[in-house]
Design an enzyme around this catalytic site. Structure first.
Site, PDB file in Angstrom:
ATOM      1  N   ASP A  23       0.829  -1.200   0.000  1.00 46.10           N
ATOM      2  CA  ASP A  23       0.000   0.000   0.000  1.00 46.10           C
ATOM      3  C   ASP A  23       0.869   1.258   0.000  1.00 46.10           C
ATOM      4  O   ASP A  23       1.978   1.265   0.530  1.00 46.10           O
ATOM      5  CB  ASP A  23      -0.894  -0.013   1.238  1.00 46.10           C
ATOM      6  CG  ASP A  23      -2.045   0.972   1.142  1.00 46.10           C
ATOM      7  OD1 ASP A  23      -2.390   1.380   0.012  1.00 46.10           O
ATOM      8  OD2 ASP A  23      -2.594   1.333   2.195  1.00 46.10           O
ATOM      9  N   ASN A  71     -10.684  -2.923  -5.978  1.00 46.39           N
ATOM     10  CA  ASN A  71      -9.943  -1.904  -6.724  1.00 46.39           C
ATOM     11  C   ASN A  71     -10.616  -1.513  -8.042  1.00 46.39           C
ATOM     12  O   ASN A  71     -10.255  -0.498  -8.658  1.00 46.39           O
ATOM     13  CB  ASN A  71      -8.507  -2.362  -7.003  1.00 46.39           C
ATOM     14  CG  ASN A  71      -7.613  -2.317  -5.783  1.00 46.39           C
ATOM     15  OD1 ASN A  71      -6.614  -3.019  -5.701  1.00 46.39           O
ATOM     16  ND2 ASN A  71      -7.973  -1.479  -4.809  1.00 46.39           N
TER      17      ASN A  71
END
EC number: 2.5.1.-
Length: 245
Positions: A23, A71
């Site tokens: 991330d 996503n």
């Protein structure tokens, strides 16, 4: 990737399987006044360094979270850019990953991915199938809940067809239907960027994993920090619900 022999510097009791939630690519790019895809490209380059670091610290399995089922909610431009990046990464790294001795697998639901990407994924898996130096698993269009739902569906089909006795189903049965059925459960899960959540990643498999939530953004994550986290894992007291005597 270099093919030179690595002299192991294995930490006693270190993790065999490390999973990473990579991330912070977008924030890394924003901090530099660049578009988010610039950060994703930087993050892809970081993967190579961490793959190469694994044998050095005794890690046999590395699983990385590349693209989640959630996503798809990102902008069309970013999603398209990521899919292009995945295709380019596989094409570019196929030879070097093979020469390095990496066995590559993909987990996740491939049905929503484009045909060219699916083909490249299959080619990379086939091209590296004999390798044993490091097992690299890439979670692409992956979600833990989605994986469990798909696994349960397959299990239910086997029960309905008579291949599986419903009375025999226990907590050892479902893992045989998961995408990760050929992998050991992760010992250590690392999330970069300062967020302290698991984001639907390896929900079943990480029941007894140790977690490290670190502030470093993924493109800045170094092999030295990776080695430090693996060494720290070796010092943890893992009792799996028992009482130390």
């Amino acid at each position: 990737m270099s093919t030179a022999e690595i002299q192991p510097k294995i930490a006693p009791g270190g993790p065999r399987h490390v999973a990473i939630i990579m991330d912070g690519n977008g924030r890394w790019a924003t901090q530099r006044g660049r578009p988010r895809l610039f950060g994703h490209h930087a993050g892809a380059k970081r993967v190579r360094e961490i793959v190469e670091a694994c044998p050095d610290v005794g890690v046999e399995y590395l699983t990385i979270f590349a693209f989640s089922t959630e996503n798809w909610k990102r902008t069309q431009v970013e999603v398209a850019g990521l899919m292009s990046l995945f295709r380019r990464y596989i094409s570019k790294e196929m030879r070097s990953l093979s020469e390095y001795g990496a066995r590559v697998r993909f987990i996740g639901d491939r049905d929503r991915l484009d045909d060219k990407l699916i083909k490249l994924m299959g080619e990379l898996e086939a091209h590296t199938v004999q390798n044993t130096r490091i097992n690299l698993t890439i979670a692409l269009n992956y979600g833990g809940r989605d994986e469990v739902a798909r696994a349960t569906h397959r299990l239910a089909q086997d029960v309905a067809s008579g291949k599986l006795d419903p009375d025999s189903v226990d907590e050892e049965t479902l893992p045989r239907y998961l995408d990760t059925h050929v992998l050991p459960d992760p010992d250590l899960v690392i999330r970069t960027s300062g967020e302290a959540r698991i984001s639907n990643f390896l929900l079943w498999q990480s029941a007894y994993a140790e977690y490290e939530f670190i502030d470093t953004l993924w493109p800045d994550f170094t092999r030295e920090e990776f080695a430090r986290l693996c060494a720290a894992y070796g010092g943890r007291d893992r009792r799996f619900g028992a009482v130390k005597t």
